[in-house]
Design a protein around this motif. Structure first.
Motif, PDB file in Angstrom:
ATOM      1  N   PRO A  27      39.850   7.390  20.452  1.00  0.00           N
ATOM      2  CA  PRO A  27      40.780   6.326  19.654  1.00  0.00           C
ATOM      3  C   PRO A  27      40.589   6.410  18.185  1.00  0.00           C
ATOM      4  O   PRO A  27      41.678   6.297  17.484  1.00  0.00           O
ATOM      5  CB  PRO A  27      40.297   4.873  20.208  1.00  0.00           C
ATOM      6  N   HIS A  28      39.397   6.456  17.544  1.00  0.00           N
ATOM      7  CA  HIS A  28      39.441   6.686  16.154  1.00  0.00           C
ATOM      8  C   HIS A  28      40.160   7.861  15.700  1.00  0.00           C
ATOM      9  O   HIS A  28      40.809   7.940  14.764  1.00  0.00           O
ATOM     10  CB  HIS A  28      37.873   6.637  15.610  1.00  0.00           C
ATOM     11  N   ALA A  47      44.356  10.524  12.862  1.00  0.00           N
ATOM     12  CA  ALA A  47      45.421  11.552  13.010  1.00  0.00           C
ATOM     13  C   ALA A  47      46.806  10.803  12.820  1.00  0.00           C
ATOM     14  O   ALA A  47      47.597  11.344  11.857  1.00  0.00           O
ATOM     15  CB  ALA A  47      45.373  12.134  14.272  1.00  0.00           C
ATOM     16  N   MET A  48      47.106   9.845  13.187  1.00  0.00           N
ATOM     17  CA  MET A  48      48.103   8.784  13.179  1.00  0.00           C
ATOM     18  C   MET A  48      48.580   8.794  11.646  1.00  0.00           C
ATOM     19  O   MET A  48      49.627   8.821  11.216  1.00  0.00           O
ATOM     20  CB  MET A  48      48.149   7.472  13.682  1.00  0.00           C
ATOM     21  N   ILE A  72      41.284   0.789  12.928  1.00  0.00           N
ATOM     22  CA  ILE A  72      40.109   1.572  12.917  1.00  0.00           C
ATOM     23  C   ILE A  72      40.159   2.807  12.061  1.00  0.00           C
ATOM     24  O   ILE A  72      38.963   3.232  11.846  1.00  0.00           O
ATOM     25  CB  ILE A  72      39.358   2.123  14.379  1.00  0.00           C
ATOM     26  N   ALA A  73      41.216   3.031  11.423  1.00  0.00           N
ATOM     27  CA  ALA A  73      41.256   4.453  10.614  1.00  0.00           C
ATOM     28  C   ALA A  73      40.684   4.143   9.254  1.00  0.00           C
ATOM     29  O   ALA A  73      40.496   4.916   8.402  1.00  0.00           O
ATOM     30  CB  ALA A  73      42.783   4.890  10.591  1.00  0.00           C
ATOM     31  N   ALA A  74      40.386   2.737   9.077  1.00  0.00           N
ATOM     32  CA  ALA A  74      39.589   2.294   7.746  1.00  0.00           C
ATOM     33  C   ALA A  74      38.332   2.627   7.785  1.00  0.00           C
ATOM     34  O   ALA A  74      37.746   2.023   6.794  1.00  0.00           O
ATOM     35  CB  ALA A  74      40.211   0.796   7.357  1.00  0.00           C
ATOM     36  N   GLY A  75      37.838   3.067   8.858  1.00  0.00           N
ATOM     37  CA  GLY A  75      36.423   3.221   9.165  1.00  0.00           C
ATOM     38  C   GLY A  75      35.719   4.153   8.095  1.00  0.00           C
ATOM     39  O   GLY A  75      36.396   4.787   7.523  1.00  0.00           O
ATOM     40  N   PHE A 101      43.970  13.611  26.808  1.00  0.00           N
ATOM     41  CA  PHE A 101      45.088  12.818  26.224  1.00  0.00           C
ATOM     42  C   PHE A 101      46.328  13.644  25.885  1.00  0.00           C
ATOM     43  O   PHE A 101      47.411  13.038  26.223  1.00  0.00           O
ATOM     44  CB  PHE A 101      44.411  12.404  24.884  1.00  0.00           C
ATOM     45  N   ARG A 102      46.046  14.859  25.447  1.00  0.00           N
ATOM     46  CA  ARG A 102      47.177  15.587  25.263  1.00  0.00           C
ATOM     47  C   ARG A 102      48.143  15.900  26.597  1.00  0.00           C
ATOM     48  O   ARG A 102      49.186  16.024  26.400  1.00  0.00           O
ATOM     49  CB  ARG A 102      46.799  17.238  24.721  1.00  0.00           C
ATOM     50  N   GLN A 103      47.184  16.081  27.727  1.00  0.00           N
ATOM     51  CA  GLN A 103      48.134  16.117  29.000  1.00  0.00           C
ATOM     52  C   GLN A 103      49.037  15.019  29.157  1.00  0.00           C
ATOM     53  O   GLN A 103      49.911  14.947  29.742  1.00  0.00           O
ATOM     54  CB  GLN A 103      47.071  16.538  30.021  1.00  0.00           C
ATOM     55  N   ALA A 104      48.299  13.778  29.033  1.00  0.00           N
ATOM     56  CA  ALA A 104      48.991  12.477  29.195  1.00  0.00           C
ATOM     57  C   ALA A 104      50.375  12.488  28.257  1.00  0.00           C
ATOM     58  O   ALA A 104      51.265  12.097  28.683  1.00  0.00           O
ATOM     59  CB  ALA A 104      48.264  11.343  29.111  1.00  0.00           C
ATOM     60  N   LEU A 105      49.946  12.762  27.137  1.00  0.00           N
ATOM     61  CA  LEU A 105      51.112  12.727  26.061  1.00  0.00           C
ATOM     62  C   LEU A 105      52.146  13.650  26.330  1.00  0.00           C
ATOM     63  O   LEU A 105      53.311  13.317  26.464  1.00  0.00           O
ATOM     64  CB  LEU A 105      50.423  13.001  24.623  1.00  0.00           C
ATOM     65  N   HIS A 106      51.798  14.873  26.920  1.00  0.00           N
ATOM     66  CA  HIS A 106      52.831  15.763  27.205  1.00  0.00           C
ATOM     67  C   HIS A 106      53.610  15.353  28.462  1.00  0.00           C
ATOM     68  O   HIS A 106      54.699  15.585  28.469  1.00  0.00           O
ATOM     69  CB  HIS A 106      51.932  17.231  27.591  1.00  0.00           C
ATOM     70  N   ALA A 107      53.093  14.879  29.386  1.00  0.00           N
ATOM     71  CA  ALA A 107      53.931  14.212  30.566  1.00  0.00           C
ATOM     72  C   ALA A 107      54.707  13.230  30.097  1.00  0.00           C
ATOM     73  O   ALA A 107      55.858  13.308  30.526  1.00  0.00           O
ATOM     74  CB  ALA A 107      52.880  13.562  31.475  1.00  0.00           C
TER      75      ALA A 107
END
Length: 294
Positions: A190-191, A196-197, A224-227, A250-256
């Motif tokens: 998640p971090h 990346a976002m 959490i990107a401010a960590g 995660f990339r598999q789930a996003l690709h689906a």
């Protein structure tokens, strides 16, 4: 319970532990050391520590409990620096977010004295750092994962559990490797996604305009990107194998999801979103599978 806490690392995590231990009556005196003398001096001014130590070794001198609140990459060097004063009666813990590498570092550094070391990971923290943000309630109500090994002395393991419970924590134990696999999925990835976002948006020519329109959902998702970048750099590198494995899943789930959108398959898209929504709705932080939230 303890006469003296040797605190190595007087930032947010270490400072909060010292304040909480004092408040709970667990320690009579705190001797602290940080790499930056300014931090140690500030910790004393704020009452986080009672005595400043000029080195990690001298922070441990006379201590019966020691807390390492240093970057995970600094664990081995720190333990080597204090090895000669480590005794079987001394309880040593850390607060690192990865555990397999920390255990290996402790075994290399402490060798036959590694039984005094109880690896710990308190599931808490903030996006801010520094002793100025130390809070005696940071650990209250939080979960702490202990990852003992076959070398860990049972008496020290029990002491460690008692300490965290006295600070208001829920304590569980698991293998270091299992810990790193789990936290690659629910914390480290998640971090990475939050970092990346932010980079994906700021890398666009209209990124600043997009950010000006973002609302609470974006704020919460990217919080959490401010960590601390250096701290997270060390964490991501130390757990990179498990993290890369989770990233692929995660990339598999996003690709689906992308495929369903490309095909205009409303039902498939709704099914995936429904599964995620139901799972998130029924999830409760800190509640183990098969148990009911209190």
């Amino acid at each position: 319970m303890f006469e003296q806490l040797g605190l190595i690392g007087c930032g947010l995590m270490g400072g909060s532990f010292a304040l909480a231990a004092k408040k709970a009556g667990l320690v009579q005196r705190v001797v602290g050391y940080s790499k930056s003398p300014t931090t140690t001096d500030r910790a004393r001014q704020l009452g986080v520590i009672d005595v400043e130590a000029p080195s990690a070794l001298l922070a441990v001198s006379g201590a019966d409990i020691v807390l390492l609140a240093v970057p995970v990459a600094a664990t081995e060097a720190t333990l080597k620096a204090i090895k000669h004063l480590v005794t079987p009666q001394m309880l040593i813990m850390d607060v690192g977010s990865t555990k397999a590498d920390v255990v290996q570092a402790a075994q290399r550094a402490l060798r036959d004295r590694v039984g005094s070391f109880v690896p710990a990971h308190p599931i808490t923290g903030r996006e801010v750092s520094g002793v100025e943000h130390a809070d005696d309630s940071l650990y209250s109500g939080r979960q702490v994962i202990l990852t003992p090994t076959e070398h860990t002395l049972l008496v020290q393991l029990q002491k460690a559990e008692d300490v965290w419970v006295a600070l208001g924590c829920r304590v569980t134990s698991m293998l270091p490797e299992a810990h790193d696999m789990a936290f690659a999925a629910v914390s480290h990835l998640p971090h990475v996604l939050a970092f990346a976002m932010m980079n994906s948006i700021t890398g666009q020519s209209d990124g600043d305009d997009f950010l000006s329109l973002a609302g609470p959902g974006f704020r919460d998702f990217t919080r959490i990107a401010a960590g601390d970048p250096k701290m997270w750099r060390d964490i991501l590198l130390s757990n990179r194998e498990e993290l890369i494995a989770q990233s692929r899943l995660f990339r598999q789930a996003l690709h689906a999801i992308e495929q369903a959108m490309e095909k205009g398959d409303a039902q498939a898209l709704e099914d995936m979103l429904t599964l995620a929504s139901k799972t998130r709705t029924h999830w409760r932080m800190g509640v183990q599978r098969g148990t009911k939230p209190r």
